[in-house]
Design a protein around this motif. Structure first.
Motif, mmCIF file in Angstrom:
data_model
loop_
_atom_site.group_PDB
_atom_site.id
_atom_site.type_symbol
_atom_site.label_atom_id
_atom_site.label_comp_id
_atom_site.label_asym_id
_atom_site.label_seq_id
_atom_site.Cartn_x
_atom_site.Cartn_y
_atom_site.Cartn_z
ATOM 1 N N THR A 1 34.362 9.619 74.672
ATOM 2 C CA THR A 1 34.067 10.738 75.570
ATOM 3 C C THR A 1 35.158 11.796 75.469
ATOM 4 N N ILE A 2 36.407 11.360 75.427
ATOM 5 C CA ILE A 2 37.530 12.301 75.285
ATOM 6 C C ILE A 2 37.419 13.057 73.962
ATOM 7 N N ASP A 3 37.101 12.341 72.893
ATOM 8 C CA ASP A 3 36.957 12.996 71.581
ATOM 9 C C ASP A 3 35.814 14.007 71.584
ATOM 10 N N LEU A 4 34.687 13.636 72.192
ATOM 11 C CA LEU A 4 33.521 14.531 72.213
ATOM 12 C C LEU A 4 33.799 15.796 73.020
ATOM 13 N N VAL A 5 34.404 15.652 74.195
ATOM 14 C CA VAL A 5 34.659 16.832 75.016
ATOM 15 C C VAL A 5 35.721 17.722 74.362
ATOM 16 N N LEU A 6 36.684 17.112 73.682
ATOM 17 C CA LEU A 6 37.690 17.896 72.956
ATOM 18 C C LEU A 6 37.029 18.695 71.827
ATOM 19 N N ASP A 7 36.097 18.079 71.111
ATOM 20 C CA ASP A 7 35.384 18.789 70.044
ATOM 21 C C ASP A 7 34.629 19.994 70.585
ATOM 22 N N LYS A 8 33.981 19.827 71.735
ATOM 23 C CA LYS A 8 33.248 20.943 72.342
ATOM 24 C C LYS A 8 34.191 22.075 72.742
ATOM 25 N N LEU A 9 35.307 21.713 73.371
ATOM 26 C CA LEU A 9 36.264 22.722 73.808
ATOM 27 C C LEU A 9 36.903 23.438 72.617
ATOM 28 N N GLU A 10 37.267 22.662 71.593
ATOM 29 C CA GLU A 10 37.848 23.265 70.381
ATOM 30 C C GLU A 10 36.888 24.247 69.732
ATOM 31 N N ALA A 11 35.616 23.893 69.700
ATOM 32 C CA ALA A 11 34.621 24.777 69.090
ATOM 33 C C ALA A 11 34.557 26.107 69.829
ATOM 34 N N GLN A 12 34.594 26.061 71.153
ATOM 35 C CA GLN A 12 34.546 27.295 71.938
ATOM 36 C C GLN A 12 35.787 28.158 71.694
ATOM 37 N N VAL A 13 36.952 27.536 71.752
ATOM 38 C CA VAL A 13 38.197 28.281 71.587
ATOM 39 C C VAL A 13 38.303 28.839 70.173
ATOM 40 N N ARG A 14 37.925 28.038 69.184
ATOM 41 C CA ARG A 14 37.976 28.481 67.786
ATOM 42 C C ARG A 14 37.036 29.663 67.568
ATOM 43 N N LYS A 15 35.857 29.615 68.163
ATOM 44 C CA LYS A 15 34.876 30.697 68.009
ATOM 45 C C LYS A 15 35.435 32.017 68.539
ATOM 46 N N ILE A 16 36.042 31.978 69.699
ATOM 47 C CA ILE A 16 36.606 33.199 70.282
ATOM 48 C C ILE A 16 37.796 33.683 69.458
ATOM 49 N N LYS A 17 38.626 32.767 68.991
ATOM 50 C CA LYS A 17 39.783 33.153 68.180
ATOM 51 C C LYS A 17 39.325 33.830 66.888
ATOM 52 N N GLU A 18 38.332 33.264 66.221
ATOM 53 C CA GLU A 18 37.811 33.860 64.987
ATOM 54 C C GLU A 18 37.169 35.217 65.265
ATOM 55 N N LYS A 19 36.475 35.317 66.386
ATOM 56 C CA LYS A 19 35.839 36.578 66.750
ATOM 57 C C LYS A 19 36.893 37.661 66.957
ATOM 58 N N ASN A 20 37.978 37.317 67.662
ATOM 59 C CA ASN A 20 39.059 38.279 67.871
ATOM 60 C C ASN A 20 39.738 38.636 66.560
ATOM 61 N N LYS A 21 39.903 37.673 65.683
ATOM 62 C CA LYS A 21 40.521 37.923 64.385
ATOM 63 C C LYS A 21 39.653 38.874 63.569
ATOM 64 N N ASP A 22 38.327 38.692 63.619
ATOM 65 C CA ASP A 22 37.415 39.569 62.891
ATOM 66 C C ASP A 22 37.453 40.986 63.438
ATOM 67 N N HIS A 23 37.598 41.133 64.762
ATOM 68 C CA HIS A 23 37.674 42.474 65.345
ATOM 69 C C HIS A 23 38.919 43.195 64.854
ATOM 70 N N ARG A 24 40.052 42.499 64.823
ATOM 71 C CA ARG A 24 41.284 43.130 64.344
ATOM 72 C C ARG A 24 41.186 43.431 62.860
ATOM 73 N N ARG A 25 40.569 42.514 62.108
ATOM 74 C CA ARG A 25 40.449 42.703 60.667
ATOM 75 C C ARG A 25 39.588 43.922 60.368
ATOM 76 N N GLY A 26 38.588 44.186 61.197
ATOM 77 C CA GLY A 26 37.710 45.325 60.977
ATOM 78 C C GLY A 26 38.388 46.656 61.205
#
Length: 181
Positions: A75-100
């Motif tokens: 359960t800890i591993d699964l919830v961590l995977d979900k949280l990491e996916a959300q944080v990673r998505k926002i980080k990549e989105k912000n990186k793409d905005h700066r890159r543009g």
């Protein structure tokens, strides 16, 4: 990042606490030091269901994830995977905005001030130029400014991935403007 744990309907072992703390510390690699995130982890057990709810809050961020399974470690591993996916998505989105931003054309206006008969100063745009700032280091920009003989040069600083301005000072040295946006 500050991590707080809440356990409901069971007494956790020291091994489980250490495992959870170690796993949730992995979120730190996605956060900037100035984010000052707080992670609230709620773990509970109801009959055979092991549930986890995680809320990550900080400056300009709020993420949450929930999950359940038949084993608390998974359960800890699964919830961590979900949280990491959300944080990673926002980080990549912000990186793409700066890159543009680096290929955005810049506009330079040459403004002259004139004085009319009443003594009022009026400004007039005499020349406008559009160009794309070239990615280069500060040293390259200084050499380019020296070669061109201009007063200033707008360039994309490749080291920090932002638009900067380098200019010639009256003393013959160079000054650098980094807006920090």
């Amino acid at each position: 990042m500050e991590i707080t744990f809440t356990f409901k309907n069971f007494e956790p072992s020291n091994h489980l606490k250490g495992y959870a703390r170690e796993r949730f510390n992995k979120i730190n690699r996605y956060l900037r030091p100035e984010d000052q995130g707080e992670l609230a982890v709620n773990l509970s057990v109801e009959k055979y269901r092991h549930m986890a709810e995680v809320v990550l809050t900080g400056k300009d961020m709020h993420f949450s994830a929930t999950t359940e399974s038949e084993d608390m470690y998974s359960t800890i591993d699964l919830v961590l995977d979900k949280l990491e996916a959300q944080v990673r998505k926002i980080k990549e989105k912000n990186k793409d905005h700066r890159r543009g931003q680096k290929n955005q054309p810049a506009r330079v206006d040459v403004i002259t001030f004139t004085q009319d008969e009443t003594g009022k100063r009026a400004q007039t745009i005499t020349e406008t130029d559009n160009f794309e700032p070239k990615p280069m280091s500060v040293d390259e920009a200084a050499m380019q400014l020296e070669a061109l003989g201009n007063e200033f040069l707008v360039f994309f600083n490749a080291d920090i991935e932002r638009v900067n301005v380098i200019y010639r000072r009256k003393s013959g040295d160079f000054g650098l403007i980094d807006p920090g946006i």
